[in-house]
Design an enzyme around this catalytic site. Structure first.
Site, PDB file in Angstrom:
ATOM      1  N   ASP A  10       0.872  -1.174   0.000  1.00  0.00           N
ATOM      2  CA  ASP A  10       0.000   0.000   0.000  1.00  0.00           C
ATOM      3  C   ASP A  10       0.912   1.229   0.000  1.00  0.00           C
ATOM      4  O   ASP A  10       2.062   1.159   0.425  1.00  0.00           O
ATOM      5  CB  ASP A  10      -0.882  -0.029   1.259  1.00  0.00           C
ATOM      6  N   ASP A  12      -0.146   5.094   0.681  1.00  0.00           N
ATOM      7  CA  ASP A  12      -0.391   6.147   1.668  1.00  0.00           C
ATOM      8  C   ASP A  12      -0.587   5.540   3.057  1.00  0.00           C
ATOM      9  O   ASP A  12      -1.459   4.696   3.261  1.00  0.00           O
ATOM     10  CB  ASP A  12      -1.619   6.971   1.263  1.00  0.00           C
TER      11      ASP A  12
HETATM   12 MG   LIG Z   1      -3.041   3.274   3.179  1.00  0.00          MG
END
Ligand SMILES: [Mg+2]
Ligand SMILES: [Zn+2]
Length: 185
Positions: A10, A12
């Site tokens: 992932d 962010d």
């Molecule tokens: Mg995230």
């Protein structure tokens, strides 16, 4: 065809600080220790790919060009550290568009299997949302929830989802993966 193990990342809240719909270069802030940790995965034989939901595009908060510039900054930083991200799977849609590229739908894990030769059963997802853990579950990967980004709020939302571990940050997740993966390479 067995394929290669990957670690899906992932973005962010996992690789960089989650400022909420981040797209301005002044908001770009890597999480400490990330490049060193990713180098350890690379050296252990894992492929690296990013999987990111960017609903801010579909909601009209920023443009695809903003995304490309911001994401390019991350890829440039990683490349400067000798880290090659083999693919970025980015969903630009708002949740109500019902696409299949938005986590937790596993379409992008199946794409990584077909396009990158990822061995999903030997692969991992690291993320700060329950959605990331559900995505891994739906695609047959193992997962680690990190407590950076939204991880603290998300941990109680896991419900019946069972990540292999819940750890403070990406470097800790990488240490867990390397300790668990005895058969890589
Ligand atoms: Mg995230
Ligand atoms: Zn999508």
């Amino acid at each position: 065809m067995a394929g290669r193990p990957f670690v899906f990342l992932d973005r962010d809240g996992t690789l960089i600080e989650d400022v909420g719909y981040g797209h301005r270069l002044e908001d770009y802030q890597p999480i400490p220790g990330v490049t060193e940790a990713l180098a350890r995965l690379r050296d252990a034989g894992f492929g690296l790919a990013i999987v990111t939901n960017q609903a801010g595009i579909g909601r009209g908060f920023f443009s695809r060009a903003d995304y490309d510039r911001f994401h390019g900054r991350l890829l440039d930083d990683l490349a400067a550290a000798g880290l090659h991200i083999e693919a970025t799977y980015m969903c630009p849609h708002a949740p109500d568009e019902d696409c299949t590229c938005r986590k937790p739908h596993p379409a992008n894990l199946l794409a990584a299997r077909d396009e990158l030769g990822a061995d999903l059963a030997a692969s991992w997802m690291i993320g700060d949302h329950a959605k990331d853990i559900e995505f891994a579950h739906n695609g047959g990967c193992q997962s680690v929830l990190v407590l950076t980004g939204h991880g603290q709020e998300e941990a109680p939302r896991l419900g019946s989802l069972r990540p292999a571990a819940i750890l403070p940050d990406l470097p800790a997740a990488v240490a867990h993966i390397l300790a668990s993966a005895t058969s890589v390479k």
